[in-house]
Scaffold this motif. Structure first.
Motif, mmCIF file in Angstrom:
data_model
loop_
_atom_site.group_PDB
_atom_site.id
_atom_site.type_symbol
_atom_site.label_atom_id
_atom_site.label_comp_id
_atom_site.label_asym_id
_atom_site.label_seq_id
_atom_site.Cartn_x
_atom_site.Cartn_y
_atom_site.Cartn_z
ATOM 1 N N ALA A 1 -14.112 -6.892 -61.151
ATOM 2 C CA ALA A 1 -14.502 -7.094 -62.612
ATOM 3 C C ALA A 1 -14.086 -5.700 -63.062
ATOM 4 N N ALA A 2 -14.171 -4.563 -62.760
ATOM 5 C CA ALA A 2 -13.735 -3.387 -63.263
ATOM 6 C C ALA A 2 -12.529 -3.154 -63.719
ATOM 7 N N ASP A 3 -11.488 -3.749 -62.796
ATOM 8 C CA ASP A 3 -10.044 -3.875 -62.991
ATOM 9 C C ASP A 3 -9.751 -4.810 -64.286
ATOM 10 N N ALA A 4 -10.445 -5.885 -64.202
ATOM 11 C CA ALA A 4 -10.025 -6.880 -65.149
ATOM 12 C C ALA A 4 -10.575 -6.937 -66.544
ATOM 13 N N LEU A 5 -11.848 -6.059 -66.773
ATOM 14 C CA LEU A 5 -12.427 -6.097 -67.919
ATOM 15 C C LEU A 5 -12.568 -4.503 -68.435
ATOM 16 N N GLY A 6 -12.234 -3.636 -67.673
ATOM 17 C CA GLY A 6 -12.694 -2.339 -67.795
ATOM 18 C C GLY A 6 -14.083 -1.768 -67.389
ATOM 19 N N SER B 1 -29.180 -3.469 -59.151
ATOM 20 C CA SER B 1 -29.455 -3.440 -57.701
ATOM 21 C C SER B 1 -30.987 -3.967 -57.651
ATOM 22 N N MET B 2 -31.404 -4.964 -57.070
ATOM 23 C CA MET B 2 -32.628 -5.549 -56.968
ATOM 24 C C MET B 2 -33.232 -5.484 -55.620
ATOM 25 N N PRO B 3 -33.678 -4.081 -55.442
ATOM 26 C CA PRO B 3 -34.274 -4.084 -53.751
ATOM 27 C C PRO B 3 -35.725 -4.854 -53.671
ATOM 28 N N SER B 4 -35.637 -5.118 -52.218
ATOM 29 C CA SER B 4 -37.017 -5.931 -52.012
ATOM 30 C C SER B 4 -37.595 -5.267 -50.952
ATOM 31 N N ARG B 5 -38.756 -5.598 -50.385
ATOM 32 C CA ARG B 5 -39.477 -4.877 -49.153
ATOM 33 C C ARG B 5 -38.520 -4.884 -48.014
ATOM 34 N N TYR B 6 -37.497 -5.936 -47.829
ATOM 35 C CA TYR B 6 -36.497 -5.819 -46.538
ATOM 36 C C TYR B 6 -35.506 -5.291 -46.851
ATOM 37 N N SER B 7 -35.157 -4.492 -48.040
ATOM 38 C CA SER B 7 -33.778 -4.098 -48.431
ATOM 39 C C SER B 7 -33.647 -2.616 -47.769
ATOM 40 N N SER B 8 -32.593 -2.223 -46.865
ATOM 41 C CA SER B 8 -32.466 -1.117 -46.239
ATOM 42 C C SER B 8 -32.133 -0.008 -47.153
ATOM 43 N N SER B 9 -32.295 1.202 -46.753
ATOM 44 C CA SER B 9 -31.962 2.155 -47.544
ATOM 45 C C SER B 9 -30.609 2.428 -47.656
ATOM 46 N N HIS B 10 -29.866 1.988 -46.477
ATOM 47 C CA HIS B 10 -28.583 2.182 -46.819
ATOM 48 C C HIS B 10 -27.751 1.232 -47.567
ATOM 49 N N SER B 11 -28.367 -0.004 -47.872
ATOM 50 C CA SER B 11 -28.067 -0.711 -48.780
ATOM 51 C C SER B 11 -27.836 -0.274 -50.378
ATOM 52 N N ARG B 12 -29.392 0.285 -50.481
ATOM 53 C CA ARG B 12 -29.518 0.815 -51.800
ATOM 54 C C ARG B 12 -28.578 1.710 -52.192
ATOM 55 N N ASP B 13 -28.289 2.725 -51.047
ATOM 56 C CA ASP B 13 -27.326 3.713 -51.161
ATOM 57 C C ASP B 13 -25.838 3.589 -51.509
ATOM 58 N N ASP B 14 -25.632 2.342 -50.520
ATOM 59 C CA ASP B 14 -24.197 1.866 -50.906
ATOM 60 C C ASP B 14 -23.901 1.056 -52.251
ATOM 61 N N ALA B 15 -24.910 0.615 -52.601
ATOM 62 C CA ALA B 15 -24.976 -0.052 -54.263
ATOM 63 C C ALA B 15 -24.581 0.994 -55.056
ATOM 64 N N ARG B 16 -25.482 2.227 -55.019
ATOM 65 C CA ARG B 16 -25.555 3.324 -56.126
ATOM 66 C C ARG B 16 -24.114 3.946 -55.865
ATOM 67 N N GLN B 17 -23.720 4.142 -54.802
ATOM 68 C CA GLN B 17 -22.292 4.894 -54.502
ATOM 69 C C GLN B 17 -21.231 4.131 -55.060
ATOM 70 N N LEU B 18 -21.166 2.717 -54.783
ATOM 71 C CA LEU B 18 -20.143 2.100 -55.332
ATOM 72 C C LEU B 18 -20.024 2.195 -56.830
ATOM 73 N N ALA B 19 -21.167 1.825 -57.418
ATOM 74 C CA ALA B 19 -21.318 2.127 -59.145
ATOM 75 C C ALA B 19 -20.860 3.248 -59.353
ATOM 76 N N GLU B 20 -21.104 4.537 -58.912
ATOM 77 C CA GLU B 20 -20.712 5.783 -59.260
ATOM 78 C C GLU B 20 -19.104 5.812 -58.982
ATOM 79 N N ASN B 21 -18.704 5.255 -57.775
ATOM 80 C CA ASN B 21 -17.135 5.575 -57.456
ATOM 81 C C ASN B 21 -16.432 4.707 -58.810
ATOM 82 N N LEU B 22 -16.976 3.547 -59.063
ATOM 83 C CA LEU B 22 -16.151 2.840 -59.938
ATOM 84 C C LEU B 22 -16.297 3.254 -61.496
ATOM 85 N N GLY B 23 -17.567 3.977 -61.701
ATOM 86 C CA GLY B 23 -17.717 4.436 -63.185
ATOM 87 C C GLY B 23 -18.458 3.261 -64.068
#
Length: 509
Positions: free
Chosen positions: A272-277, A285-307
């Motif tokens: 999406a980022a390469d196609a649309l900018g 991110s829509m975490p639940s009681r079952y969402s791991s901390s590493h999944s939340r961290d990975d989602a945030r880090q990806l967004a930061e890396n992509l801008g």
């Protein structure tokens, strides 16, 4: 004679834009000294026009656009194919028209083998992927031109080259293939227009996944070119082009998707980022009681890396409300209904944002999940496009490693951790499915190679597992019929050619 191949990106139904693009290519070809400029099939209407051809108003507007091209073409021959000139038995004939100096100087129904004359040359024409008809031999053509718009299929380029090279060898004349480029709906066209000499050597090759204008001179000699070798970058480029055109040709500029911290959503976010900018992409991110901390961290880090823009919307409150309402207490039962309602809460939140902000939601399910129904209706299947819905899970990993080839964009942890829907404690995909390399192997042999259960078992797969997977594929047709459109990259089998009856009771045992 100099023949120009106009490899351009048409938009289905946009007659004004297509007419202007055709005029621009005609002018460019004329400036380059071409005697004849050739366009891929249905260039004026956009390809494939499908049901538009049954709309009288569209046919009327299309004929007016064709007349505009005819009246403006001068100093160069123009070869177009169209289905708007004649109609027989409620079917539109696929015709090639040869335009020169403000009039149609030649016309040929392409459903039947035939040739046109131009400046002393006999030109054989077709819009078929297959071999030529023997009737061409009697006309003794000087050059063969194929107008077939071939959509991209991974690892099929060598087959295309071999097929067209064989036709050139068969007739001992140059063979020219002008191809469409760009995405139209679920189809992605790669361009790669080709010219082969009379010995079947590839001598001219158009650009991949972008517009181009190539010129072949019948009086010149050319050195053979190597056959293009596909790698995973071709798949990624096809996905980006298909994504971009699907959005822009539908009038959308912004998108959103759920970022779970998993590998599928990571890949779709990169596309999406390469196609649309990056400024036009929202990850939620829509975490639940079952969402791991590493999944939340990975989602945030990806967004930061992509801008890209990133928001967090926890779903604990609505999930707890469902539990209280349906269970009569705050205690969970731990069944499938409780798992799926989490996906449906997320889908509703994303659709709320989509409606409010005018963003098209994209689904992130892959081909492996779609085949066996490992997804939730009205949940993670929500969206206007499922860009990787024809990409097997094993190829998802290949694409993510390709994205990270120079630097880490997708967090490494996203790639190496075991995949999980995280809808219950300690859940893993392989609680319900075999390892993805095994699953994808069975899916490919069944859907793409059309092998029977016994034939797949003979390849070394467990019989009980094979029967289970094949029966799952058949039973999940009702889900696939309700899924978002996908970009067809690997095969048509799951999407089109192997549609199962919605109501059927055949089971392998």
């Amino acid at each position: 004679m100099k023949i120009a191949l106009a490899q351009f990106n048409s938009t289905v139904g946009d007659l004004n834009s297509n007419t202007n693009e055709i005029a621009s290519f005609i002018n460019s070809a004329r400036e380059k000294g071409a005697d004849l400029v050739v366009f891929p099939e249905s260039a004026l209407t956009g390809n494939p026009p499908e049901g538009l051809l049954d709309c009288p108003d569209f046919i009327k507007a299309g004929r007016a656009a064709l007349n505009q091209i005819i009246s403006s073409a001068s100093g160069i021959g123009v070869l177009l194919s169209t289905k708007m000139i004649s109609r027989k038995n409620n079917n539109h004939d696929h015709c090639a028209v040869l335009i020169e100096n403000g009039s149609i100087n030649g016309r040929l129904v392409l459903n039947e083998p035939g040739c046109l004359k131009f400046h002393g040359y006999t030109i054989a024409l077709s819009v078929s992927k297959g071999s030529c008809e023997k009737e061409y031999l009697y006309a003794r053509p000087d050059v063969y031109i194929n107008l077939c718009a071939e959509n991209y299929r991974f690892k099929k380029m060598a087959d295309r080259v071999e097929r067209y090279s064989g036709i050139a060898c068969k007739y001992g004349i140059p063979f020219l293939h002008v191809n469409q480029v760009g995405g139209n709906g679920e189809l992605v066209f790669d361009g790669s227009s080709m010219v082969f000499d009379e010995k079947g050597n590839l001598v001219i090759l158009g650009k991949h996944f972008s517009e181009d204008l190539v010129i072949f001179d019948t009086d010149s000699s050319y050195q053979p070119l190597p056959i293009p070798k596909e790698d995973i970058s071709w798949v990624y480029n096809a996905l980006v082009l298909g994504f971009k055109d699907y959005f822009h040709k539908n009038g959308f500029t912004k998108t959103l998707l759920g970022l779970s911290g998993g590998i599928d959503s990571a890949l779709v976010a990169c596309i999406a980022a390469d196609a649309l900018g990056r400024e036009n992409v929202l990850g939620v991110s829509m975490p639940s009681r079952y969402s791991s901390s590493h999944s939340r961290d990975d989602a945030r880090q990806l967004a930061e890396n992509l801008g890209v823009e990133y928001r967090v919307l926890p779903i604990e409150e609505p999930f707890a409300a469902y539990i209280r309402l349906m269970n009569g207490s705050n205690e969970t039962i731990g069944d499938l209904a409780e798992e799926n309602i989490q996906a449906r809460i997320r889908g509703s939140l994303l659709m709320f944002i989509s409606n409010r902000e005018g963003r098209m939601l994209v689904a992130t399910s892959n081909k492996s999940e779609a085949a066996v129904g490992y997804s939730t209706l009205y949940g993670d299947m929500c969206g206007g496009l499922a860009p990787i819905g024809d990409i097997p899970k094993t190829m998802v990993y290949e694409l993510c490693n390709y994205i990270n080839r120079e630097k880490e964009i997708i967090p490494v942890n996203t790639i190496i951790k075991p995949p999980s829907a995280e809808l219950r404690p300690d859940q893993l995909d392989q609680d319900s499915l075999p390892p993805y390399d095994v699953l994808d192997g069975i899916i490919e042999m069944n859907l793409d190679d059309n092998l029977s259960a016994d034939e797949i078992v003979s390849k070394g797969y467990d019989r009980e597992l094979v029967l289970k997977i094949l029966n799952m594929i058949d039973r999940m047709e009702y889900k696939r019929r309700q899924a978002a459109p996908v970009l067809k990259i690997t095969s048509d089998a799951l999407i089109e050619h192997r549609k199962m009856p919605l109501v059927q009771r055949f089971r392998r045992s």
